[in-house]
Design a protein around this motif. Structure first.
Motif, PDB file in Angstrom:
ATOM      1  N   ASN A 102      26.939  34.067  58.437  1.00  0.00           N
ATOM      2  CA  ASN A 102      28.184  33.359  58.111  1.00  0.00           C
ATOM      3  C   ASN A 102      29.384  34.279  57.927  1.00  0.00           C
ATOM      4  N   GLY A 103      29.204  35.561  58.223  1.00  0.00           N
ATOM      5  CA  GLY A 103      30.361  36.445  58.239  1.00  0.00           C
ATOM      6  C   GLY A 103      30.395  37.576  57.235  1.00  0.00           C
ATOM      7  N   ALA A 104      29.413  37.643  56.319  1.00  0.00           N
ATOM      8  CA  ALA A 104      29.388  38.757  55.366  1.00  0.00           C
ATOM      9  C   ALA A 104      29.069  40.065  56.086  1.00  0.00           C
ATOM     10  N   SER A 105      29.612  41.148  55.575  1.00  0.00           N
ATOM     11  CA  SER A 105      29.383  42.469  56.181  1.00  0.00           C
ATOM     12  C   SER A 105      28.366  43.298  55.417  1.00  0.00           C
ATOM     13  N   GLY A 106      27.837  42.725  54.327  1.00  0.00           N
ATOM     14  CA  GLY A 106      26.844  43.468  53.576  1.00  0.00           C
ATOM     15  C   GLY A 106      26.293  42.657  52.430  1.00  0.00           C
ATOM     16  N   TYR A 107      25.187  43.122  51.886  1.00  0.00           N
ATOM     17  CA  TYR A 107      24.526  42.401  50.788  1.00  0.00           C
ATOM     18  C   TYR A 107      23.944  43.433  49.831  1.00  0.00           C
ATOM     19  N   LEU A 108      24.415  43.387  48.590  1.00  0.00           N
ATOM     20  CA  LEU A 108      23.925  44.273  47.538  1.00  0.00           C
ATOM     21  C   LEU A 108      23.359  43.447  46.396  1.00  0.00           C
ATOM     22  N   LEU A 109      22.289  43.936  45.785  1.00  0.00           N
ATOM     23  CA  LEU A 109      21.808  43.325  44.558  1.00  0.00           C
ATOM     24  C   LEU A 109      22.578  43.930  43.385  1.00  0.00           C
ATOM     25  N   LYS A 110      22.672  43.189  42.300  1.00  0.00           N
ATOM     26  CA  LYS A 110      23.507  43.628  41.185  1.00  0.00           C
ATOM     27  C   LYS A 110      22.934  44.826  40.423  1.00  0.00           C
ATOM     28  N   ASN A 111      21.697  45.215  40.751  1.00  0.00           N
ATOM     29  CA  ASN A 111      21.141  46.415  40.112  1.00  0.00           C
ATOM     30  C   ASN A 111      21.431  47.668  40.932  1.00  0.00           C
ATOM     31  N   THR A 112      22.291  47.543  41.936  1.00  0.00           N
ATOM     32  CA  THR A 112      22.623  48.705  42.767  1.00  0.00           C
ATOM     33  C   THR A 112      23.359  49.755  41.941  1.00  0.00           C
ATOM     34  N   SER A 113      23.227  51.002  42.336  1.00  0.00           N
ATOM     35  CA  SER A 113      23.865  52.100  41.605  1.00  0.00           C
ATOM     36  C   SER A 113      25.347  52.182  41.951  1.00  0.00           C
ATOM     37  N   LEU A 114      26.093  52.880  41.115  1.00  0.00           N
ATOM     38  CA  LEU A 114      27.517  53.056  41.369  1.00  0.00           C
ATOM     39  C   LEU A 114      27.746  53.796  42.678  1.00  0.00           C
ATOM     40  N   ASP A 115      26.937  54.828  42.938  1.00  0.00           N
ATOM     41  CA  ASP A 115      27.087  55.584  44.184  1.00  0.00           C
ATOM     42  C   ASP A 115      26.850  54.692  45.398  1.00  0.00           C
ATOM     43  N   GLU A 116      25.850  53.818  45.294  1.00  0.00           N
ATOM     44  CA  GLU A 116      25.547  52.928  46.404  1.00  0.00           C
ATOM     45  C   GLU A 116      26.663  51.904  46.588  1.00  0.00           C
ATOM     46  N   LEU A 117      27.201  51.405  45.491  1.00  0.00           N
ATOM     47  CA  LEU A 117      28.321  50.455  45.565  1.00  0.00           C
ATOM     48  C   LEU A 117      29.529  51.121  46.201  1.00  0.00           C
ATOM     49  N   ARG A 118      29.826  52.332  45.772  1.00  0.00           N
ATOM     50  CA  ARG A 118      30.973  53.067  46.311  1.00  0.00           C
ATOM     51  C   ARG A 118      30.828  53.288  47.817  1.00  0.00           C
ATOM     52  N   SER A 119      29.671  53.777  48.230  1.00  0.00           N
ATOM     53  CA  SER A 119      29.463  54.054  49.654  1.00  0.00           C
ATOM     54  C   SER A 119      29.448  52.770  50.476  1.00  0.00           C
ATOM     55  N   SER A 120      28.934  51.700  49.894  1.00  0.00           N
ATOM     56  CA  SER A 120      28.881  50.420  50.616  1.00  0.00           C
ATOM     57  C   SER A 120      30.277  49.878  50.866  1.00  0.00           C
ATOM     58  N   ILE A 121      31.151  49.982  49.866  1.00  0.00           N
ATOM     59  CA  ILE A 121      32.530  49.520  50.030  1.00  0.00           C
ATOM     60  C   ILE A 121      33.228  50.315  51.129  1.00  0.00           C
ATOM     61  N   HIS A 122      33.053  51.631  51.124  1.00  0.00           N
ATOM     62  CA  HIS A 122      33.629  52.460  52.176  1.00  0.00           C
ATOM     63  C   HIS A 122      33.109  52.036  53.543  1.00  0.00           C
ATOM     64  N   ASP A 123      31.806  51.845  53.642  1.00  0.00           N
ATOM     65  CA  ASP A 123      31.183  51.552  54.938  1.00  0.00           C
ATOM     66  C   ASP A 123      31.610  50.205  55.509  1.00  0.00           C
ATOM     67  N   VAL A 124      31.645  49.166  54.662  1.00  0.00           N
ATOM     68  CA  VAL A 124      32.027  47.853  55.200  1.00  0.00           C
ATOM     69  C   VAL A 124      33.494  47.843  55.629  1.00  0.00           C
ATOM     70  N   LEU A 125      34.322  48.615  54.937  1.00  0.00           N
ATOM     71  CA  LEU A 125      35.740  48.681  55.326  1.00  0.00           C
ATOM     72  C   LEU A 125      35.925  49.438  56.636  1.00  0.00           C
ATOM     73  N   GLU A 126      34.911  50.205  57.015  1.00  0.00           N
ATOM     74  CA  GLU A 126      34.945  50.909  58.298  1.00  0.00           C
ATOM     75  C   GLU A 126      34.220  50.134  59.391  1.00  0.00           C
ATOM     76  N   GLY A 127      33.865  48.892  59.085  1.00  0.00           N
ATOM     77  CA  GLY A 127      33.273  48.038  60.102  1.00  0.00           C
ATOM     78  C   GLY A 127      31.765  48.030  60.173  1.00  0.00           C
ATOM     79  N   LYS A 128      31.111  48.672  59.212  1.00  0.00           N
ATOM     80  CA  LYS A 128      29.655  48.723  59.226  1.00  0.00           C
ATOM     81  C   LYS A 128      29.058  47.558  58.443  1.00  0.00           C
ATOM     82  N   VAL A 129      27.809  47.233  58.753  1.00  0.00           N
ATOM     83  CA  VAL A 129      27.058  46.256  57.973  1.00  0.00           C
ATOM     84  C   VAL A 129      26.128  47.026  57.051  1.00  0.00           C
ATOM     85  N   VAL A 130      26.177  46.711  55.755  1.00  0.00           N
ATOM     86  CA  VAL A 130      25.427  47.515  54.794  1.00  0.00           C
ATOM     87  C   VAL A 130      24.516  46.635  53.936  1.00  0.00           C
ATOM     88  N   PHE A 131      23.404  47.237  53.517  1.00  0.00           N
ATOM     89  CA  PHE A 131      22.473  46.599  52.597  1.00  0.00           C
ATOM     90  C   PHE A 131      22.036  47.635  51.573  1.00  0.00           C
TER      91      PHE A 131
END
Length: 213
Positions: A102-131
């Protein structure tokens, strides 16, 4: 990429205000972003999106007015360039896959680490799909229905399931197919048994998974 003079505009959509405030503090303290807004309902988010720039939406699935899966579609219709990153406790494989469809570029669980959240935000803004790592493990495991393959259906069962997917009742289907409502109910029970599901909603979802409708 994040730019010092043009901060990324982030919107948070979650029906737990306390959690949202905590996430807001983490993002502002650790990333060069602006919080465009915090929204408890999907409709409030859509109203804001119609008049304001939002680069990325951190979206929970469980909302009081609309589920996040459907909201993904609405966001992309209204603002195709807005990136959606789901941030949820829901770990069901089917939900994860539907949000991406339906158009999401990534899916994170709320127990994700800060480093993973940070890198995921960078990656989706660069057009990547992240999990997140845990989500990657979930989606790598095929579901029971996928392992079993689609059940064999009769021509009549295919007709019934197609009409059920259109939201029609047993009585309406019976009228269209010139049979009794009892016959349609029997087909419905047989279909649920074949797909190993408990209700019509699960039946339709399973049939869509196997691309039978």
């Amino acid at each position: 990429m994040f730019k010092q003079h043009n901060k990324i505009q982030v919107a948070l959509v979650d029906d737990h205000p306390t959690l949202m405030e905590g996430l807001k503090a983490i993002l502002v303290s650790n990333l060069n972003v602006d919080i465009a807004g915090c929204f408890v309902t999907g409709q409030d988010m859509l109203n804001y999106l119609g008049l304001n720039r939002v680069d990325i939406v951190l979206l929970d699935i469980a909302l009081p007015d609309i589920n996040g899966i459907a909201l993904c579609q609405e966001i992309k219709k209204k603002a195709p360039d807005t990136v959606i990153l789901v941030f949820s406790n829901h770990s069901e494989r089917s939900i994860i896959m539907q949000t991406i469809q339906n158009g999401a570029s990534g899916y994170l669980l709320k127990n994700t680490s800060l480093d993973e959240l940070r890198s995921s935000i960078h990656d989706v803004l660069e057009g990547k799909v992240v999990f997140s790592k845990e989500v990657q493990e979930i989606i790598s495991r095929p579901s029971k229905n996928e392992l079993q393959g689609p059940p064999r259906l009769t021509r009549r069962e295919k007709q019934v399931i197609e009409l059920l997917s259109e939201g029609k009742t047993s009585l309406r289907i019976a009228e269209e197919l010139s049979v009794s409502a009892l016959t349609i109910d029997t087909h419905r029970r047989n279909l649920m048994q074949k797909f190993a599901v408990k209700n019509t909603a699960e039946l339709i979802k399973a049939a869509m998974l196997h691309r039978l409708i």
